[in-house]
Design an enzyme around this catalytic site. Structure first.
Site, mmCIF file in Angstrom:
data_model
loop_
_atom_site.group_PDB
_atom_site.id
_atom_site.type_symbol
_atom_site.label_atom_id
_atom_site.label_comp_id
_atom_site.label_asym_id
_atom_site.label_seq_id
_atom_site.Cartn_x
_atom_site.Cartn_y
_atom_site.Cartn_z
ATOM 1 N N LYS A 200 0.859 -1.186 0.000
ATOM 2 C CA LYS A 200 0.000 0.000 0.000
ATOM 3 C C LYS A 200 0.893 1.233 0.000
ATOM 4 O O LYS A 200 1.730 1.407 0.897
ATOM 5 C CB LYS A 200 -0.894 0.000 1.233
ATOM 6 N N ARG A 210 -10.775 9.846 2.145
ATOM 7 C CA ARG A 210 -10.634 10.498 3.457
ATOM 8 C C ARG A 210 -11.799 11.443 3.714
ATOM 9 O O ARG A 210 -12.226 11.617 4.853
ATOM 10 C CB ARG A 210 -9.277 11.191 3.553
ATOM 11 N N LYS A 223 1.349 10.031 5.566
ATOM 12 C CA LYS A 223 1.455 8.661 6.078
ATOM 13 C C LYS A 223 2.729 7.977 5.579
ATOM 14 O O LYS A 223 2.811 6.756 5.524
ATOM 15 C CB LYS A 223 0.200 7.866 5.685
ATOM 16 N N GLU A 239 7.386 -6.814 1.226
ATOM 17 C CA GLU A 239 6.152 -6.695 2.014
ATOM 18 C C GLU A 239 5.249 -7.907 1.788
ATOM 19 O O GLU A 239 4.691 -8.475 2.731
ATOM 20 C CB GLU A 239 5.383 -5.417 1.625
ATOM 21 N N LYS A 254 -2.231 -1.476 -3.852
ATOM 22 C CA LYS A 254 -3.085 -0.290 -3.771
ATOM 23 C C LYS A 254 -2.256 0.976 -3.840
ATOM 24 O O LYS A 254 -1.254 1.031 -3.126
ATOM 25 C CB LYS A 254 -3.838 -0.361 -2.441
ATOM 26 N N SER A 280 -10.254 5.626 -4.509
ATOM 27 C CA SER A 280 -11.202 6.733 -4.669
ATOM 28 C C SER A 280 -10.741 7.759 -5.698
ATOM 29 O O SER A 280 -11.534 8.229 -6.513
ATOM 30 C CB SER A 280 -11.442 7.387 -3.313
ATOM 31 N N TYR A 319 -15.211 1.230 -6.692
ATOM 32 C CA TYR A 319 -16.478 1.931 -6.413
ATOM 33 C C TYR A 319 -17.433 1.819 -7.599
ATOM 34 O O TYR A 319 -18.614 2.113 -7.462
ATOM 35 C CB TYR A 319 -16.204 3.402 -6.061
HETATM 36 C C1 PBG Z 1 -7.398 3.384 5.611
HETATM 37 C C2 PBG Z 1 -7.650 3.229 4.176
HETATM 38 C C3 PBG Z 1 -7.457 4.178 3.163
HETATM 39 C C4 PBG Z 1 -8.015 3.631 2.015
HETATM 40 C C5 PBG Z 1 -8.496 2.356 2.343
HETATM 41 N N1 PBG Z 1 -8.237 2.112 3.692
HETATM 42 C C6 PBG Z 1 -6.926 5.565 3.183
HETATM 43 C C7 PBG Z 1 -5.598 5.877 3.684
HETATM 44 O O1 PBG Z 1 -4.755 4.998 3.858
HETATM 45 O O2 PBG Z 1 -5.368 7.058 3.922
HETATM 46 C C8 PBG Z 1 -8.089 4.345 0.690
HETATM 47 C C9 PBG Z 1 -9.139 3.871 -0.234
HETATM 48 C C10 PBG Z 1 -9.484 4.812 -1.333
HETATM 49 O O3 PBG Z 1 -8.856 5.874 -1.527
HETATM 50 O O4 PBG Z 1 -10.437 4.490 -2.041
HETATM 51 N N2 PBG Z 1 -6.265 2.888 6.154
#
Ligand code: PBG
Length: 330
Positions: A200, A210, A223, A239, A254, A280, A319
């Site tokens: 990720k 968010r 992050k 990982e 992701k 998203s 989505y």
């Molecule tokens: C939370 C999480 C996130 C997403 C899925 N789980 C956001 C982040 O890590 O800030 C993002 C999913 C998306 O953008 O559709 N840990």
């Protein structure tokens, strides 16, 4: 492989009719390949999300209807995310451990009404913390690894007890897969799967998510001390190797489209089920292109989803899942 040359070989021959193109397709995409992420609100009515046009938060009762629609369209699994009310967010994110939190309520309601659809639950603290980070932070705002893992284990157990089928840790702490697996086994949840968000990335494509979970205004900084650097691919393989060794049943990459190379490398090296999260910001880009008249939604959606299958994915979180499934169903 023997290579012949033109004109004995004309690769356009097999493309010259629809039946032949169908016969030669190397990759198939079906509704069963899709996982549909859904956002839950404590409110009673639908709440549209402005940065994700066409996506809303739904009450627990409404989520059950969405699950029924998903099942009817042939979607295999839904993924749940809560927009926790502000007064329940705290520094330690303890609402994640409440057996009656939005996630558990929705999981129980869906299990009851639609028992044969998979329910995937996200493990990470960002929808529950007042600072918007995925874990417990120290005085300097650094996310503490081992203290966070202890809470994530409890969060995962809370979700499994409510009926979650797939635990999906999205937090990127080291060692969490092994710790969660051991706790699930100790409590008898032998068939509860773990889909690890193994690779990720610290991505600019998570913005609308968010907003959807109400973490956007809260998050200070970024992050990058736990999510991966977009420059790295070898590290993604490490990982994945670690999460598999710790007991992950499947792994996720992701975001999706910008990381197709990672998907292909993971599949080639490990031969395990790989999933992509078309996140998203990717959804929002497609919708923005459609709104600008720059592309056809149906074709953009199906082409991007097919690209994940071609790269080696078993399935995709998107989505657009319900829309895509209905397109495929005709
Ligand atoms: C939370 C999480 C996130 C997403 C899925 N789980 C956001 C982040 O890590 O800030 C993002 C999913 C998306 O953008 O559709 N840990």
């Amino acid at each position: 492989m023997q290579h012949q040359s033109y004109p004995a070989t004309r690769l356009r021959r097999s493309r010259s009719s629809a039946w032949s193109r169908a016969l030669h397709a190397e990759t198939v995409l079906t509704p069963a390949d899709l996982i549909w992420p859904l956002f839950i609100t404590a409110g009673e009515s639908e709440e549209p999300i402005s940065t994700l046009p066409g996506v809303s938060r739904w009450s627990v009762a409404q989520i059950v209807d969405r699950a029924k629609e998903a099942k009817a369209a042939g979607i295999s699994c839904i993924a749940l995310f809560p927009n926790t009310p502000a007064n329940l967010r705290s520094a330690d994110g303890k609402e994640a451990l409440n057996p009656d939190n939005l996630m558990c309520q929705a999981t129980r309601a869906i299990k009851d009404a639609v028992p044969d659809i998979g329910i995937l639950t996200d493990v990470a603290l960002d929808p529950y913390t007042a600072h918007g980070h995925d874990g417990i932070v120290d005085g300097a705002g650094y996310v503490l690894n081992d203290a966070t893992v202890d809470v994530l284990v409890q969060q995962a157990l809370n979700q499994a007890r409510a009926g979650a089928d797939v635990i999906a840790p999205s937090d990127m702490m080291d060692g969490r897969i092994g710790a969660i697996r051991a706790a699930l086994e100790a409590e008898g949840h032998h068939n509860v799967q773990i889909m690890s968000y193994a690779a990720k990335y610290a991505s600019a494509f998570y913005g609308p998510f968010r907003d959807a979970v109400g973490a956007a205004g809260l998050l200070k900084g970024d992050k990058k001390s736990y999510q991966m650097d977009p420059a790295n691919a070898e590290e993604a393989l490490r990982e994945v190797a670690m999460d598999l060794a710790e007991g992950a049943d499947s792994v996720m990459v992701k975001p999706g489209l910008p990381y197709l190379d990672i998907i292909a490398r993971v599949k080639a090296q490990f031969h395990v089920p790989v999933f992509a999260y078309q996140v998203s910001g990717e959804y929002a880009m497609i919708e923005a292109a459609v709104a600008a008249g720059a592309g056809d939604r149906d074709k953009l959606v199906l082409e991007t989803l097919m690209s994940f299958k071609r790269a080696g994915c078993s399935g995709v979180l998107t989505y657009h899942a319900l829309h895509a499934a209905r397109l495929m169903n005709g």
